[in-house]
Design a protein around this motif. Sequence first.
Motif, PDB file in Angstrom:
ATOM      1  N   ARG A  32       0.842  -1.212   0.000  1.00  0.00           N
ATOM      2  CA  ARG A  32       0.000   0.000   0.000  1.00  0.00           C
ATOM      3  C   ARG A  32       0.871   1.255   0.000  1.00  0.00           C
ATOM      4  N   ARG A  33       1.911   1.254   0.834  1.00  0.00           N
ATOM      5  CA  ARG A  33       2.808   2.419   0.882  1.00  0.00           C
ATOM      6  C   ARG A  33       3.481   2.643  -0.470  1.00  0.00           C
ATOM      7  N   ASP A  69       3.438   9.554 -10.099  1.00  0.00           N
ATOM      8  CA  ASP A  69       2.723   9.665 -11.371  1.00  0.00           C
ATOM      9  C   ASP A  69       2.025  11.016 -11.491  1.00  0.00           C
ATOM     10  N   GLN A 124       2.318   1.769  -3.402  1.00  0.00           N
ATOM     11  CA  GLN A 124       1.307   2.261  -4.342  1.00  0.00           C
ATOM     12  C   GLN A 124       1.034   3.743  -4.127  1.00  0.00           C
ATOM     13  N   ILE A 125       0.970   4.170  -2.883  1.00  0.00           N
ATOM     14  CA  ILE A 125       0.754   5.596  -2.585  1.00  0.00           C
ATOM     15  C   ILE A 125       1.896   6.430  -3.152  1.00  0.00           C
ATOM     16  N   ILE A 126       3.125   5.980  -2.933  1.00  0.00           N
ATOM     17  CA  ILE A 126       4.289   6.708  -3.451  1.00  0.00           C
ATOM     18  C   ILE A 126       4.260   6.753  -4.974  1.00  0.00           C
ATOM     19  N   ARG A 127       3.928   5.626  -5.612  1.00  0.00           N
ATOM     20  CA  ARG A 127       3.843   5.596  -7.080  1.00  0.00           C
ATOM     21  C   ARG A 127       2.765   6.543  -7.589  1.00  0.00           C
ATOM     22  N   ASN A 128       1.622   6.562  -6.904  1.00  0.00           N
ATOM     23  CA  ASN A 128       0.540   7.456  -7.315  1.00  0.00           C
ATOM     24  C   ASN A 128       0.983   8.911  -7.239  1.00  0.00           C
ATOM     25  N   HIS A 129       1.685   9.273  -6.156  1.00  0.00           N
ATOM     26  CA  HIS A 129       2.196  10.644  -6.020  1.00  0.00           C
ATOM     27  C   HIS A 129       3.207  10.960  -7.128  1.00  0.00           C
TER      28      HIS A 129
END
Length: 62
Positions: A42-43, A52, A45-50
């Motif tokens: 989850r962490r 992106d 994915q959050i970093i990747r979303n930021h």
Amino acid sequence: MSKNNSERDTKAQTDIEFVDLLNRDIKDNPERVRPVSRGLLRRIQIIRNHADANRRREHQED
């Protein structure tokens, strides 16, 4: 901007060397292989979303 062949070849060679190193380490030390926790996924994915979102925003500013 596209990479030239030599940059791509260098990256491909680096990737191959990393995978070979990882493969040897897994074979030599299988007891070190551990599952990735859902919390860590989850962490990540959050970093990747930021990241992106930042790339999209920077691209729009160009």
